[in-house]
Design a protein around this motif. Sequence first.
Motif, PDB file in Angstrom:
ATOM      1  N   ASN A  31      13.670  -0.221  -4.507  1.00 41.47           N
ATOM      2  CA  ASN A  31      13.620   1.139  -3.989  1.00 41.47           C
ATOM      3  C   ASN A  31      12.655   1.254  -2.814  1.00 41.47           C
ATOM      4  O   ASN A  31      12.845   2.083  -1.944  1.00 41.47           O
ATOM      5  CB  ASN A  31      13.219   2.118  -5.090  1.00 41.47           C
ATOM      6  CG  ASN A  31      14.327   2.325  -6.088  1.00 41.47           C
ATOM      7  OD1 ASN A  31      15.489   2.127  -5.761  1.00 41.47           O
ATOM      8  ND2 ASN A  31      13.983   2.698  -7.302  1.00 41.47           N
ATOM      9  N   PHE A  32      11.629   0.421  -2.815  1.00 43.89           N
ATOM     10  CA  PHE A  32      10.669   0.431  -1.711  1.00 43.89           C
ATOM     11  C   PHE A  32      11.344   0.029  -0.401  1.00 43.89           C
ATOM     12  O   PHE A  32      11.103   0.634   0.634  1.00 43.89           O
ATOM     13  CB  PHE A  32       9.508  -0.519  -2.023  1.00 43.89           C
ATOM     14  CG  PHE A  32       8.539  -0.651  -0.889  1.00 43.89           C
ATOM     15  CD1 PHE A  32       7.658   0.376  -0.592  1.00 43.89           C
ATOM     16  CD2 PHE A  32       8.527  -1.791  -0.112  1.00 43.89           C
ATOM     17  CE1 PHE A  32       6.768   0.260   0.461  1.00 43.89           C
ATOM     18  CE2 PHE A  32       7.646  -1.920   0.944  1.00 43.89           C
ATOM     19  CZ  PHE A  32       6.765  -0.889   1.232  1.00 43.89           C
ATOM     20  N   TYR A  33      12.216  -0.973  -0.456  1.00 44.71           N
ATOM     21  CA  TYR A  33      12.907  -1.421   0.753  1.00 44.71           C
ATOM     22  C   TYR A  33      13.872  -0.359   1.272  1.00 44.71           C
ATOM     23  O   TYR A  33      14.003  -0.166   2.477  1.00 44.71           O
ATOM     24  CB  TYR A  33      13.654  -2.732   0.490  1.00 44.71           C
ATOM     25  CG  TYR A  33      12.738  -3.880   0.200  1.00 44.71           C
ATOM     26  CD1 TYR A  33      11.838  -4.327   1.158  1.00 44.71           C
ATOM     27  CD2 TYR A  33      12.750  -4.508  -1.032  1.00 44.71           C
ATOM     28  CE1 TYR A  33      10.986  -5.379   0.915  1.00 44.71           C
ATOM     29  CE2 TYR A  33      11.902  -5.567  -1.305  1.00 44.71           C
ATOM     30  CZ  TYR A  33      11.017  -5.999  -0.323  1.00 44.71           C
ATOM     31  OH  TYR A  33      10.175  -7.024  -0.574  1.00 44.71           O
ATOM     32  N   LEU A  34      14.537   0.310   0.372  1.00 44.22           N
ATOM     33  CA  LEU A  34      15.449   1.381   0.768  1.00 44.22           C
ATOM     34  C   LEU A  34      14.682   2.530   1.406  1.00 44.22           C
ATOM     35  O   LEU A  34      15.085   3.052   2.455  1.00 44.22           O
ATOM     36  CB  LEU A  34      16.236   1.885  -0.442  1.00 44.22           C
ATOM     37  CG  LEU A  34      17.224   3.030  -0.175  1.00 44.22           C
ATOM     38  CD1 LEU A  34      18.293   2.571   0.809  1.00 44.22           C
ATOM     39  CD2 LEU A  34      17.838   3.497  -1.472  1.00 44.22           C
ATOM     40  N   LEU A  35      13.565   2.910   0.829  1.00 42.81           N
ATOM     41  CA  LEU A  35      12.740   3.977   1.384  1.00 42.81           C
ATOM     42  C   LEU A  35      12.191   3.578   2.754  1.00 42.81           C
ATOM     43  O   LEU A  35      12.198   4.379   3.693  1.00 42.81           O
ATOM     44  CB  LEU A  35      11.597   4.303   0.425  1.00 42.81           C
ATOM     45  CG  LEU A  35      10.668   5.433   0.852  1.00 42.81           C
ATOM     46  CD1 LEU A  35      11.442   6.733   0.966  1.00 42.81           C
ATOM     47  CD2 LEU A  35       9.521   5.563  -0.128  1.00 42.81           C
ATOM     48  N   PHE A  36      11.748   2.343   2.878  1.00 43.59           N
ATOM     49  CA  PHE A  36      11.233   1.837   4.154  1.00 43.59           C
ATOM     50  C   PHE A  36      12.329   1.828   5.221  1.00 43.59           C
ATOM     51  O   PHE A  36      12.107   2.230   6.365  1.00 43.59           O
ATOM     52  CB  PHE A  36      10.655   0.430   3.958  1.00 43.59           C
ATOM     53  CG  PHE A  36      10.027  -0.136   5.181  1.00 43.59           C
ATOM     54  CD1 PHE A  36       8.847   0.389   5.682  1.00 43.59           C
ATOM     55  CD2 PHE A  36      10.615  -1.209   5.848  1.00 43.59           C
ATOM     56  CE1 PHE A  36       8.260  -0.140   6.821  1.00 43.59           C
ATOM     57  CE2 PHE A  36      10.038  -1.730   6.976  1.00 43.59           C
ATOM     58  CZ  PHE A  36       8.852  -1.196   7.471  1.00 43.59           C
TER      59      PHE A  36
END
Length: 89
Positions: free
Chosen positions: A2-7
Amino acid sequence: MNFYLLFFLLIIIIGSIVSYIYFMKEKKAQLMAIEQGICPKCTHPTIEIIDQRTTGCSGPKMITFECRHCKYISTFHISGSCNSGRCGV
């Protein structure tokens, strides 16, 4: 994950905002040249209004300019007001 998607979404949003700001600065520079009667593409004083549409004096105007020399065409949406004693360009 989810961190990569948010980034990724953050990068896309920031890129879109920066692109829009750059686009608006370019349109402003083009309009300033056109108001002086100069084509922003070829710098010849051959720019003229070919189409002008409005919903009235207080509504925005859609004005299309064309250069007779290089065939540059651009449309601008200009807010008009009769409070100053004149209506638009």
